[in-house]
Structures are given as C-alpha cells and as structure tokens.
Design a protein around this motif. Sequence first.
Motif: not given
Length: 695
Positions: A658, A591, A655, A651, A589, A626, A597
């Motif tokens: 972040a 991010l 998210a 996912r 993933v 990131d 994401a």
Amino acid sequence: MSAEAGPTTSGGPDERIRRVRLPADRRTPAAARALVRSVLAAASLDDLLNEALLLTTELTTNAVEHARTELDIEVVADDTGLTVTVSDFAAGSVDELTVGVRNDSSEINEVSERGRGLLLVDHFASRWGTTYLPTGKGVWFRLDRRDAAGQPVAGPPPAGGWGPATARSGGGPVTEHPGPSAGAMSELMQTAPDQYAEDPLPEFATELLTRLAEMVGAAGGVVRLDRGDGQGTQVLARYGRAPRAGNELLQVPLAVHRPYAGELELDAAPSTYARPLAVLTAERLSLHLENDRLRRANVRRQAWLTFLAEASELLAQSLDVELTMALIPQLVVPRLGQWCAVHTADEWGQLRLAAATHADESVLPQLHKVLRETGTDSVQARLREASRTGSQVPLGGPMEGFAVPLVARGQRLGTLAVGRHQRHRHDPDEVAVLEDVARRAALAIENARIHAERRRVAQALQQSLLPPALPVVEGIGFAAEYVPTGDEAEVGGDFYDVLPLPDGRWLVVVGDVSGKGVEAATVTGLVRDVIRVLVGDGKPLPEVLSRLNETLVERGGGRYCTLALAAVGPGDGGRLDVALHLAGHDRPVLLRAGDGADFVGAGGTALGLLDAISSPTAQVTLAQGDSLIFYTDGVTERRRGRELFGTDRLRESAAPLAGYSADVVAARLRSTAIGFSVEAPRDDIAILVLRNDGL
C-alpha cells in the motif's frame, strides 16, 4: 618312420579290435580317445598311451573340421603295437584333412601342403599312410612298442588290408628322428590361458614361447604384437636372451586380423621340426589373440553405443542453436580426434565457422587460422566439397583428418571436421561413430533451429497481442507485468490493454482465452479487435460484452474468454470513479493506501459459452494512493507441488505494498508469484495495476 599304402592285421588270441562310427561333432575326438584308451588298457600297451592319444586327436579333429561327415574309427592292438584308422565319407584328397589356416608364405609351403597335423603323425608314428574306398578315404598310423634300447619290437608281419592306398611320404625302413617327446607336445597343445586372469595373454604367450623354445633348443625368443591402438608394436612375451640379428632367426607371422599384427621370433638352430612347431605355436597363440581382438572390439562397440546414447541425450536436451553447435566439438574431442570444427552453411551455401576446439588449447589459434585460409588446397575448399557433395572428404595437412557433411531431413546444414588422433589414424569403427555423431548433430541443430523459429514466431505473435506501451495519463498510474508460459515456443491466451473512451475516460481490459497456441492467439486477437471497434463506436460496456459473446458463440471451436473491463475517470475531490464489469474473470484486489487489501466486484458469465450472459456493474472509488490490481489465473494457479498460490496469498502479498507506485506494486507481485515455485510457469501470468496518483 615311413608312410605306407595301408595297414594290415592278423587274427590271433592276443589281438584287440574295436570299431565304432561317430558323428561329425566337436565331441568326437574325445570319444575316439576314450576308445583308444580302453583298447590300450585291455592290451597292456600303456607305454603307447601319450603318442596314441595325441595322434588320434589330430586325425579325428582333421576329419571333423574338414570332411564334415560321419567317421569310422578302427583300433587294432596286438602284442607289439597299435594301429588306428580314421575313415570319412567325403570325396577329395587327403590334403583336405590338414588342420589349421594355410599360410601363403613361400618359406612354409611344404608344411602347408602336408599339414601340420600329419607332420605330428609322421614324427611319432612307426608307419602311417592313407587308403581310399568307394565311400571315402582314411588315414591310419601304426605305433610299435620299443625295447630297452629304444628300438621297435618286431611283430608278426601284417596280412590282409583295406585295399589300394596312396603313400603320403616315401616308404623305407623305420628310422629314429630326434625331436620333441609326445609328453612335451601334449603339454604344448594343452596349454591354455587362465580364464580368471584380468589379462591372461602375456602369461599364456610366455608359457607357450618357453615350451616351444625348450622343445627346439632355442637360445631366445620373443612375441611381438601391435593391437593397432596407436601404441605401436609391443613385446607380448620374451624367453631367454633377445634374438640376435646376426644369427639365423626363425620368424613366423601371427595369423591375426587387422588391426592386430605380430610375429613370433626364435633364435634357434634350423631343424626338421623347428618351423612346423613354431607355426603350430603361433597358430595356437593367434587363436587366443583373435578372441582377445573380438572381445576388445565388442567392449569397444558397447562403449561406442553408450557414447552415442549419451551424446544423443545431451544434444536432445539443448534447443538453443548456438549452444548445440558449441556442444558438438566438446563431445568429439579428445575421444574421437585431436580437434573438431563445426561449420554451418547459409542459404547461399557459404560456410561459417560456428564452433571449434582442440585437445591442446595452445594450438587453437593456429587451428582457427588454418580454417580461415582459402585456396584450392585449403581446408576450407575441402569443407566446401564435403558440403556440396554430401560425402566424406579427407583433409590434408597441416590439420590432417576428414570432413563429414551435416545433413538433416534432406537439408545440408554444414560440415563436421575432425582431426586425426595424436598417434594413429581413425579406424573404421571410429569413422562410423563420427558419421553417426554427424547425423545426430545435424538433427539436433535442425531441431534447435526449428524451435528457435517457433520461439521467434510465438514471441512476435504474443507481442502483437499486447500494447507496446501503456499510456501516460495525468493523475492515473498504469503498470503491467507479463510472464509467458515456460514453453517459449507457445503463444498464451492472456492479454491486457488500456484504451481511451470517447467520453474522455480510460478503459482497462484484462482477459484470458482458454488454451494456448495459435488457436488461442487467434481468439485473443479477435477479442481484442472487437473490443477496440465497439468501444471506438461509443458502445456501452454491457453491450460490448454482449456483442463479443455473440461473436464467440457464432465462431464456435470450444474457445471461451474471461474478461475484466474497468472504465476509469476523474471523480469528486481528487478521486477516481471506476465502473467495473467482470465476465467470468477473477475479482481484482482493491489496495487502499492505509486500510489493507480486499477483493471487489461481482462475478459474471464467461464469454463464448452461453447465448446470454450476465455482467453486473460494480462501482469502485479510488482515493489518492489507492490501487486496483487486475490479474489472470496464471498468478493464483501457480503451483508448488500440490499447493496453489491462491487468492488469499495474493491478497496477503499485496497488502504490504500500500502506498507504492503502480510500477512497484506490479513488479513486486510478479516477483512474489514467480518465486513461489522453482518450476517454470505452466500458464501465462498477467498483472495490471491501476493507481490514483492524484493531480
């Protein structure tokens, strides 16, 4: 009344004669009574019914119980009375026909020799005697009708006979002996406990004692019973005033087996039939007490079986050594003793107190003190003896009890010491249960030790497959979380690593070997070491994957491996450039710091299945803030019933993270995955986060 050589009969129009052969069966006395009743009715001798039925029952019961052969019953009635003869086909003297358990007491040897059944015959019969035939022996009795004054009605002199006979008591004229009536005797013999009562014995014993006291003219009486349950001797029944010690008391022990013990005591004037009737009453009561003892013993054994089953289940559920040893005394006290102590033996045979408890917690410090004492007569010495010899050893004061060795699979693990009950010593059933508890406890301790050793080996092996710490690199953040499978004794196939590359970059490795256990751990170690060697030699990542695939294919065994390799290094403008290679592994993933994401990378072929593999390279750029999240299928395949955690939920869970550091992202995702289900993980969970922290 007198006993004579043998009866004779004479023919006549008013005479009634019946003969029948009956088997040695418990129903024979009833059949004999029916025969006598029919003859009495035909001869209009109903006034002799009670005595005739009582004596017939005694003789037939004697013969069935002791001769154990077929019986010939002959009933002869005339105008003046009735004669009944019971003959069997067994060899031996008539003494063998007596009913009841013989009592060894010297005070009642005469009663034992003659038999209490024959005492009844001697009391009620006008005449009685025995006869011997070539095929066996018989006992007969004669009942004569009486006039209004109570004197026997003279009948015609008997003639004929059965042959030679042996008199059982001295002959002579018939005399009247005061004593209980046939009706009272019949009521005494037919008294039985109420089968529907919860505890019928007190009422039954009271009724028996009352009837007996009234028959012998006793001023008082008492029945005492000790059930051996620690309550001591209790009064089971009482009649009239309490027996006075100064009087001549009639005492008869109850014929019961241990742990039961008791006696029947009467404050009665001595008479010819007082003791035989008391003995007969005591035996009738003893029979029902024995039934009570057996019933209670059966209930108790069933309770012990239930206890052992529950104890086994509790011990089997614990695979922790300390918890298992702490549980054992809790199972024993107070049900099987006042105190309990578990000692374990080390490899040199020295005993160490592992757990102890006492029914009275205030005495626990004293118990610990006594258990620590040393010396030739100390509890410690007795425990060492039990452990050394492997047999039960009694313990002396002040903590009286006994010690049982703990032995499992031939190994002596220690001892189980148990203190006696507060009121009584352990009976054989309790000792057997404690020995059984010791065997089960020893097996539970050994199983817990084996499991603990397996757990330690698994943890050590698992830790050897993971890096002790992730490197600290300026501008790059690394963080990892690892959760082993719910079975702590198993080694998982998930692993991760971070290695330096010869060109100055860093290699992130996340892999998953199929299966669990030692074989999976062996493949995991092989994959990890081959990667380290090939990377150290400067081989490019596609070649590393190809060589590793060849190694696994040649090794065989059906094990395969999925891998995610990511070479990360500094790029332009403070970015990180990542070369991503996936060999059958789930896509990581990406991010973004401010843009949600998503999954990145292209799938490839798992290693160890095919001779040739495909692993396309994906280039990923990480701006400052990131993160790239790697994981194994233990995350996405975590179950809640039939529902999977899944990639979409992963996912969505990533998210909101972040901008957070790599440590926070890894820890939050681990917590989210674990909290998805209340069940322990069925597969290993590995999460590794790579983040651009900026320079």
